[in-house]
Write an enzyme that holds these catalytic residues in place. Structure first.
Site, PDB file in Angstrom:
ATOM      1  N   LYS A   1      48.059  10.765  76.494  1.00 48.56           N
ATOM      2  CA  LYS A   1      49.127  11.627  77.010  1.00 48.56           C
ATOM      3  C   LYS A   1      48.522  12.760  77.848  1.00 48.56           C
ATOM      4  CE  LYS A   1      52.810  14.629  75.311  1.00 48.56           C
ATOM      5  NZ  LYS A   1      53.549  15.100  74.151  1.00 48.56           N
TER       6      LYS A   1
ATOM      7  N   GLU B   1      37.439  12.012  72.704  1.00 48.53           N
ATOM      8  CA  GLU B   1      37.044  10.669  72.294  1.00 48.53           C
ATOM      9  C   GLU B   1      37.468   9.631  73.330  1.00 48.53           C
ATOM     10  OE1 GLU B   1      38.628  12.917  70.463  1.00 48.53           O
ATOM     11  OE2 GLU B   1      38.147  12.735  68.335  1.00 48.53           O
TER      12      GLU B   1
ATOM     13  N   GLY C   1      52.912  12.288  70.634  1.00 52.69           N
ATOM     14  CA  GLY C   1      51.965  11.177  70.542  1.00 52.69           C
ATOM     15  C   GLY C   1      52.348  10.150  69.486  1.00 52.69           C
ATOM     16  N   ARG C   2      52.671  10.606  68.281  1.00 50.54           N
ATOM     17  CA  ARG C   2      52.969   9.659  67.195  1.00 50.54           C
ATOM     18  C   ARG C   2      54.352   9.036  67.322  1.00 50.54           C
ATOM     19  NH1 ARG C   2      52.276  14.771  65.730  1.00 50.54           N
ATOM     20  NH2 ARG C   2      53.914  15.961  64.731  1.00 50.54           N
TER      21      ARG C   2
ATOM     22  N   GLU D   1      51.222  13.761  59.728  1.00 47.11           N
ATOM     23  CA  GLU D   1      51.010  14.682  60.846  1.00 47.11           C
ATOM     24  C   GLU D   1      52.310  15.428  61.158  1.00 47.11           C
ATOM     25  OE1 GLU D   1      48.070  14.572  64.658  1.00 47.11           O
ATOM     26  OE2 GLU D   1      49.562  12.992  64.608  1.00 47.11           O
TER      27      GLU D   1
ATOM     28  N   HIS E   1      45.844  -6.882  43.310  1.00 47.36           N
ATOM     29  CA  HIS E   1      44.568  -7.225  42.679  1.00 47.36           C
ATOM     30  C   HIS E   1      43.573  -6.077  42.784  1.00 47.36           C
ATOM     31  CE1 HIS E   1      45.680 -11.438  42.026  1.00 47.36           C
ATOM     32  NE2 HIS E   1      46.492 -11.178  43.028  1.00 47.36           N
TER      33      HIS E   1
ATOM     34  N   LYS F   1      38.664  20.047  66.350  1.00 54.21           N
ATOM     35  CA  LYS F   1      38.321  19.663  67.728  1.00 54.21           C
ATOM     36  C   LYS F   1      37.571  20.805  68.407  1.00 54.21           C
ATOM     37  CE  LYS F   1      42.587  17.198  68.955  1.00 54.21           C
ATOM     38  NZ  LYS F   1      43.660  17.223  69.939  1.00 54.21           N
TER      39      LYS F   1
HETATM   40  C1  G6Q Z   1      50.120  12.673  67.781  1.00 53.21           C
HETATM   41  C2  G6Q Z   1      48.994  13.546  67.985  1.00 53.21           C
HETATM   42  C3  G6Q Z   1      47.687  12.866  68.256  1.00 53.21           C
HETATM   43  C4  G6Q Z   1      47.526  12.355  69.675  1.00 53.21           C
HETATM   44  C5  G6Q Z   1      46.055  12.053  69.912  1.00 53.21           C
HETATM   45  C6  G6Q Z   1      45.805  11.487  71.290  1.00 53.21           C
HETATM   46  O1  G6Q Z   1      51.250  13.038  67.632  1.00 53.21           O
HETATM   47  O2  G6Q Z   1      49.311  14.469  68.967  1.00 53.21           O
HETATM   48  O3  G6Q Z   1      47.430  11.820  67.371  1.00 53.21           O
HETATM   49  O4  G6Q Z   1      48.326  11.234  69.885  1.00 53.21           O
HETATM   50  O5  G6Q Z   1      45.302  13.209  69.740  1.00 53.21           O
HETATM   51  O6  G6Q Z   1      46.208  12.364  72.286  1.00 53.21           O
HETATM   52  P1  G6Q Z   1      46.261  11.920  73.762  1.00 53.21           P
HETATM   53  O7  G6Q Z   1      47.269  10.844  73.915  1.00 53.21           O
HETATM   54  O8  G6Q Z   1      46.631  13.134  74.557  1.00 53.21           O
HETATM   55  O9  G6Q Z   1      44.891  11.416  74.132  1.00 53.21           O
END
Ligand code: G6Q
Length: 544
Positions: free
Chosen positions: A205, A211, A270-271, A356, A387, A507
């Site tokens: 996003k 990463e 994001g989620r 989250e 199990h 971070k």
């Molecule tokens: C989700 C969070 C988080 C995010 C990641 C990736 O709600 O904000 O999990 O999706 O940190 O972020 P980017 O899509 O910006 O790389």
């Protein structure tokens, strides 16, 4: 902001807590033969039997009163209409707009949101069709056969989970998902692939996530090295890289053609983004028509959530039961146990969605909460879990409420195994609810100390969710069900389910530590003595 704990509805539930803690499911079922019917609801294609929960009529109506008093409906309307309910980031929360049909209308902050969503879906579909049909060629003229989604968190867990869930719908393309900055993840993925046939989707996003950018840079080097100079750097990136992002500038700077960028908006968290351009890997795997069906499934559940009365509203029912257990009966964790191998990543996906969103201790107005919030979510597919950790769920000292998820009609049925799977599912719910008394154990010929060992206390609560069939549409419904469940709980708890400040600190500190690990000369360290010693140990031991 007055705390929910001060409301008369909350107080009423507090009064009912001893009755809930001492409730016997055997007695309740014996007293009310229609209990299963009374506590079963349907929404879209999902049936929820919640009769094996630690509730009676009084508790249930007090819980529904709590939802009404918490103005869940009003806050849902605010969300659906695009009000900036994500107050800490001053944003609308409109993932529900991602699945509105093309003929719907919604204007938010002066923007025709539905038109924007469908314009992007149209572009995604055209490119997906071209890649799937082979019309899209790689830089050396080969057809694309492998898609590597590079993303993390919300830009990984959703597409990965749904890709697995809908494996049966996948056609020729194979998708891979690289999330971890651990170079091993990229290495192990790429070693099986031919650059000429590989397309990377950089899913981010913000397009700034450390990463993801590190992995995207490594992927670009691998591709350019693998294709050789003849392919041409620009053509290679243009033919083998797409971006799923909101950051046009970052995407262009990376070298990806804006034509190959599929955007979304700051009102998609994001989620909550698997149904946005972040789902491009899925669209490539299952095709635009099935992807449209996936979105329709979300919309089915959105409509159910908006229209069903509170006591028959699946997300509301599940949210209220969760509140009952977390806030009144003090159960700290909640298990999600899908009896479907296709849903193997669903618990991990829900960990992010739920924890989250509601793992918060500050209310919307900035004051501390006076009550517990989100539970610890965990789980694994049944029957594997049976199990392993089910021992604790059956006989441990912690009570773990669980969602058991079953699919009635299997995609693959080999040797009648599906019936065996479902028999296990129903048996577990029965055993957890009703247990086995000491008398029953003795009646089976057991005596002495073994009687206690073989006794099951029962009253271990479960929800039984049954889906008729696992399709793109029902997977969409399932995800939206949990999204709205989390929303209802966040509303009752008075927290912002749409920010995630808790992931920022680590971070920020990591950014400072990177140069301390890599500097040629030993840097002066001013962390605590533990962190200083760890960095020093790493520097001494790391071979370069
Ligand atoms: C989700 C969070 C988080 C995010 C990641 C990736 O709600 O904000 O999990 O999706 O940190 O972020 P980017 O899509 O910006 O790389």
């Amino acid at each position: 902001m007055s705390d929910v704990t001060n409301t008369s509805e909350w107080q009423r539930l507090a009064e009912l807590t001893p009755a809930g803690a001492g409730l016997s499911l055997r007695a309740e079922f014996a007293a009310v033969p229609s209990r299963a019917e009374q506590f079963t609801v349907r929404g879209a294609d999902i049936m929820l039997d919640f009769s094996k929960n630690l509730i009676n009529d009084d508790i249930w109506s007090a819980l529904v009163d709590l939802a009404a008093a918490s103005k869940v409906g009003e806050r849902a309307s605010a969300m659906f209409s695009g009000e900036h309910i994500n107050t800490t980031e001053d944003r609308a929360v409109l993932h529900t707009a991602l699945r509105l049909p093309a003929d719907a209308s919604l204007t938010v902050d002066g923007q025709d949101v539905v038109a924007d969503v469908h314009e992007t879906l149209g572009r995604m579909s055209r490119v997906a069709d071209a890649v799937r049909s082979g019309a899209w060629k790689g830089a050396t003229g080969s057809q694309i056969r492998h898609i590597v989604n590079i993303g993390i968190g919300g830009s990984d867990l959703g597409p990965l989970m749904v890709y697995r869930a809908l494996s049966d719908y996948r056609e020729d393309l194979t998708c891979h998902f690289v999330s971890n900055v651990d170079p091993t993840h990229m290495h192990e993925t790429l070693r099986q692939l031919d650059p000429a046939e590989t397309m990377f989707l950089v899913a981010s996003k913000t397009f700034t996530t450390q990463e993801t950018m590190a992995n995207a840079n490594s992927a670009r080097s691998w591709l350019l090295d693998g294709l050789g100079a003849d392919a041409g750097r620009e053509t290679a990136v243009a033919k083998h890289f797409m971006a799923l992002s909101t950051n046009l500038e970052g995407v262009t700077e990376f070298g990806i053609d804006p034509e190959n960028m599929f955007g979304f908006w700051d009102w998609v968290g994001g989620r909550y983004s698997v149904d946005s351009a972040i789902g491009m890997s899925l669209m490539l795997a299952i095709g635009p028509d099935e992807f449209a069906d996936f979105l329709a499934g979300f919309h089915d559940m959105d409509e159910h959530f908006r229209s069903a009365p509170l006591e028959q509203n699946l997300p509301v029912v599940m949210a209220l039961l969760g509140i009952w257990y977390r806030n009144f009966l003090d159960f700290e964790t909640h298990a999600v146990l899908p009896y479907s191998q296709y849903l193997e990543r669903f618990p991990a996906y829900l960990q992010q969605l739920d924890m989250e969103s509601n793992g918060k201790s500050t209310k919307l107005d900035g004051t501390p909460v006076d009550h517990e919030t989100g539970p610890i979510i965990w789980g694994e597919p049944g029957t594997n879990g049976q199990h392993a950790f089910y021992q604790l769920i059956h006989q441990g000292t912690s009570v773990v409420p669980a969602d058991l998820i079953g699919v009635v009609n299997p995609a693959n049925d080999v040797g009648g195994q599906h019936d065996l799977l479902m028999a296990n599912l129903f048996a577990q719910a029965e055993a957890l609810a009703f247990g086995k008394t000491g008398e029953e154990v003795e009646a089976a010929g057991i005596s002495g100390v073994l009687v206690n060992h073989k006794t099951f206390g029962g009253n271990r609560p479960t929800n039984m969710l049954l889906v008729d069939e696992l399709t793109p549409r029902t997977v969409g419904q399932l995800i939206a069900l949990y999204e709205h469940k989390v929303f209802v709980q966040g509303t009752i708890w008075g927290v912002n389910s749409f920010d995630q400040w808790g992931v920022e600190l680590g971070k920020e500190l990591a950014r400072g530590i990177v140069p301390e690990l890599t500097a040629d000369d030993a840097p002066e360290l001013d962390h605590d003595s533990s962190t200083n010693a760890l960095i020093t140990h790493y520097r001494h031991t790391r071979r370069r």
